[in-house]
Enzyme design. Structure first.
Site, short mmCIF file in Angstrom:
data_model
loop_
_atom_site.label_atom_id
_atom_site.label_comp_id
_atom_site.label_asym_id
_atom_site.label_seq_id
_atom_site.Cartn_x
_atom_site.Cartn_y
_atom_site.Cartn_z
N GLU A 157 0.84 -1.20 0.00
CA GLU A 157 0.00 0.00 0.00
C GLU A 157 0.88 1.25 0.00
O GLU A 157 0.60 2.22 -0.69
CB GLU A 157 -0.93 -0.02 1.23
CG GLU A 157 -2.04 1.01 1.16
CD GLU A 157 -2.95 0.95 2.37
OE1 GLU A 157 -2.76 0.06 3.22
OE2 GLU A 157 -3.84 1.81 2.47
N GLY A 174 -8.61 6.07 6.21
CA GLY A 174 -9.50 6.04 7.35
C GLY A 174 -8.96 5.12 8.44
O GLY A 174 -9.04 5.42 9.63
N ALA A 175 -8.41 3.97 8.03
CA ALA A 175 -7.95 2.99 9.00
C ALA A 175 -6.44 2.99 9.18
O ALA A 175 -5.93 2.69 10.25
CB ALA A 175 -8.42 1.60 8.61
N GLN A 178 0.30 5.61 5.65
CA GLN A 178 1.56 5.11 5.10
C GLN A 178 2.57 6.24 4.88
O GLN A 178 2.18 7.34 4.46
CB GLN A 178 1.34 4.44 3.73
CG GLN A 178 0.66 3.10 3.78
CD GLN A 178 -0.83 3.22 4.10
OE1 GLN A 178 -1.32 2.61 5.04
NE2 GLN A 178 -1.53 4.02 3.34
N1 LIG Z 1 -14.29 14.79 1.39
C1 LIG Z 1 -13.78 13.99 2.31
C2 LIG Z 1 -13.59 12.63 2.04
C3 LIG Z 1 -13.05 11.83 3.05
N2 LIG Z 1 -12.73 12.36 4.25
C4 LIG Z 1 -12.12 11.53 5.32
O1 LIG Z 1 -10.88 11.08 4.85
C5 LIG Z 1 -10.53 9.90 5.56
C6 LIG Z 1 -9.81 8.90 4.67
O2 LIG Z 1 -10.43 8.72 3.46
P1 LIG Z 1 -9.84 7.72 2.38
O3 LIG Z 1 -8.49 8.12 1.92
O4 LIG Z 1 -10.89 7.59 1.36
O5 LIG Z 1 -9.67 6.36 3.25
P2 LIG Z 1 -9.78 4.83 2.80
O6 LIG Z 1 -8.98 4.61 1.58
O7 LIG Z 1 -11.21 4.43 2.73
O8 LIG Z 1 -9.12 4.10 4.07
P3 LIG Z 1 -7.87 3.09 4.16
O9 LIG Z 1 -6.88 3.53 3.14
O10 LIG Z 1 -7.34 3.25 5.56
O11 LIG Z 1 -8.39 1.72 3.90
C7 LIG Z 1 -11.78 9.37 6.21
O12 LIG Z 1 -11.63 9.63 7.59
C8 LIG Z 1 -12.88 10.25 5.64
O13 LIG Z 1 -13.85 10.52 6.63
C9 LIG Z 1 -12.91 13.71 4.48
O14 LIG Z 1 -12.60 14.19 5.58
N3 LIG Z 1 -13.45 14.51 3.52
CA LIG Z 2 -6.76 4.31 1.08
#
Ligand SMILES: Nc1ccn([C@@H]2O[C@H](COP(=O)(O)OP(=O)(O)OP(=O)(O)O)[C@@H](O)[C@H]2O)c(=O)n1
Ligand SMILES: [Ca+2]
Length: 469
Positions: A157, A174-175, A178
């Protein structure tokens, strides 16, 4: 005297004939060979689904078929529902992607469907929840060449998100989060688990990369809430939420994540009330408490005992770094660390009611969390990764890298389709028009030379008898 000697004419005609034939041959070759592909096969496509913890994103890549390398690529993206919320309903996870996949089927011409690779890569969220096989069956039912759904490792990742050789990558999901960069001080001997080696365009790179599970924005927030509810409190005054913000939350909902396993209070009440106090400094203190800075068995660490060499070079920060800092108007390269602090101090203290009026169209969940998000980013970068006021200037917040949305999806596809050239590339082929022009010019020059030679030959032979005479 002016007439050519009849004996020499055939030579002239012969040479001129050859010149004409060469000309015709060259022009014919130029026009017939190396033609661009017919329109229907001119482009290739590739589809990647990024199944993240908070959302699933669809990327459709399109590039000229002649350039099966790292150039000329365009992307279309679409946000699809997150599949992690379907843990208890696997069938629903597959169905939820239907609308997105139909969009992909429209973007890719139907004649190309069968040969278009389709990948699903799941990240942190899926590592936590493991609901992956559910979507595999569903993805097989589309007309694309489905090449499997799999969970990316943390190093994958991090390293696939690392796009440019000289620039480090910072991804905040979100989780998980990196950090990846090339460091002259790192060869893997201290910590082999953080080393990814690449051969790209004839150069070798030792990339440092680490993925912190549970330190994405959402899970970090949950960790701070857990710190404040460990004794089963029924109300919490949280400095990371705005004054006037009030929300009732369920204990079972908050602790329903492996990131907080074993932390849940034994006999908590059903709910707790979250009250915002909007205090940047208090929020930063709270966030610091989720990092462990005490143990490090290496020469240097970021946090939680994880090795990190000295920071080096420039960085590009994307995903939530971009969402949050863009909302807070902090993405400009002229913004200093002090500016970030000042903005957060003022922003976190803004009453919740006023903010809602100022941003009527912003999703409420996002709006409520930008104070936390901004403070978390600042703390993660400075306390966690050891960026200073000076090195903070080396970070650029980006949405896109080289015209494609920043993230790991493009690197993942290029790697799996063997499209990342390990060796330096030859000079790129000439475009069709350039090729024809070069051929025609060469042919004309050749013909002129031959004609000139023929003319000279004739002149020499014509004058010879007179000289003798
Ligand atoms: N317009 C946006 C879109 C997303 N978020 C926030 O951005 C964070 C991460 O989003 P993202 O990069 O999409 O995470 P994922 O890829 O879903 O998570 P991971 O990579 O950890 O699996 C989340 O807390 C989401 O609430 C935000 O604040 N505003
Ligand atoms: Ca991601």
């Amino acid at each position: 005297m002016k007439e050519a000697s009849p004996g020499y004419r055939p030579v002239t005609v012969f040479v001129a004939g050859i010149a004409v034939i060469a000309l015709v041959a060259l022009v014919t070759v130029a026009v017939v060979q190396n033609k661009p592909l017919p329109k229907s096969t001119r482009y290739r496509y590739g589809i990647v689904l990024d199944a993240g913890s908070s959302h699933t994103a669809l990327y459709v890549y399109k590039w000229p078929a002649e350039k099966d390398n790292n150039t000329g690529r365009v992307t279309q993206t679409e946000s699809c529902p997150g599949i992690s919320s379907y843990a208890s309903n696997p069938q629903g996870a597959g169905d939820s992607l239907r609308e997105c996949m139909l969009k992909a089927a429209k973007w890719v011409p139907s004649s190309r469907h069968g040969e278009t690779p389709l990948y699903l890569g799941a990240t942190a969220g899926m590592r936590l929840l493991n609901v992956l096989s559910a979507v595999e069956g569903a993805l097989h039912s589309y007309p694309f060449s489905f090449r499997g759904a799999r969970i990316l490792s943390g190093p994958e990742e991090g390293s696939f998100g690392w796009g440019q050789a000289t620039t480090g990558a910072l991804d905040l999901g979100g989780a998980s989060t990196q950090i990846s960069f090339v460091s002259a001080h790192f060869n893997g001997s201290q910590s082999p688990g953080n080393l990814m080696t690449f051969r790209l365009y004839g150069n070798d790179y030792d990339l440092y990369t680490h993925s912190f599970l549970c330190y994405g924005k959402d899970q970090a927030l949950r960790q701070t809430l857990a710190r404040q509810t460990q004794s089963g409190q029924s109300s919490v005054s949280d400095p990371c939420f705005h004054p006037g913000y009030i929300r009732v939350r369920e204990y079972s909902d908050l602790y329903n994540t492996p990131c907080l396993a074993d932390l849940a209070p034994r006999t908590p009440p059903t709910n707790f009330t979250l009250l915002g106090t909007g205090n940047f400094q208090g929020c930063q203190e709270l966030i610091k408490s989720i990092f462990n800075f005490t143990q490090c068995r290496y020469s240097r660490c970021s946090f939680n005992g994880v090795y990190q060499p000295q920071l080096q070079g420039s960085f590009e920060a994307f995903s939530a770094y971009n969402y949050v800092l863009d909302f807070l108007n902090l993405t400009d390269t002229s913004v200093s660390l002090e500016d970030v602090k000042a903005r957060l101090r003022e922003y976190c203290a803004t009453p919740w009611s006023l903010l809602q009026k100022q941003h009527p169209t912003t999703k409420r969940k996002y709006l409520a969390e930008y104070c936390f998000g901004g403070t978390y980013i600042l703390t993660l970068l400075t306390e966690g990764f050891n960026f200073t006021a000076d090195t903070y200037k080396d970070i650029t917040v980006v949405r896109q890298i080289k015209g494609s949305d920043a993230g790991w999806t493009l690197g993942y596809m290029l790697n799996l389709t063997n499209m990342i050239p390990a060796e330096a590339q030859d000079t790129p082929p000439l475009p069709y028009a350039g090729y024809v022009s070069v051929m025609v010019v060469t042919a004309v020059v050749l013909a002129l030379i031959l004609l000139f030679l023929a003319y000279r030959l004739q002149r020499t032979h014509c004058s010879k008898p007179h000289k003798i005479v």
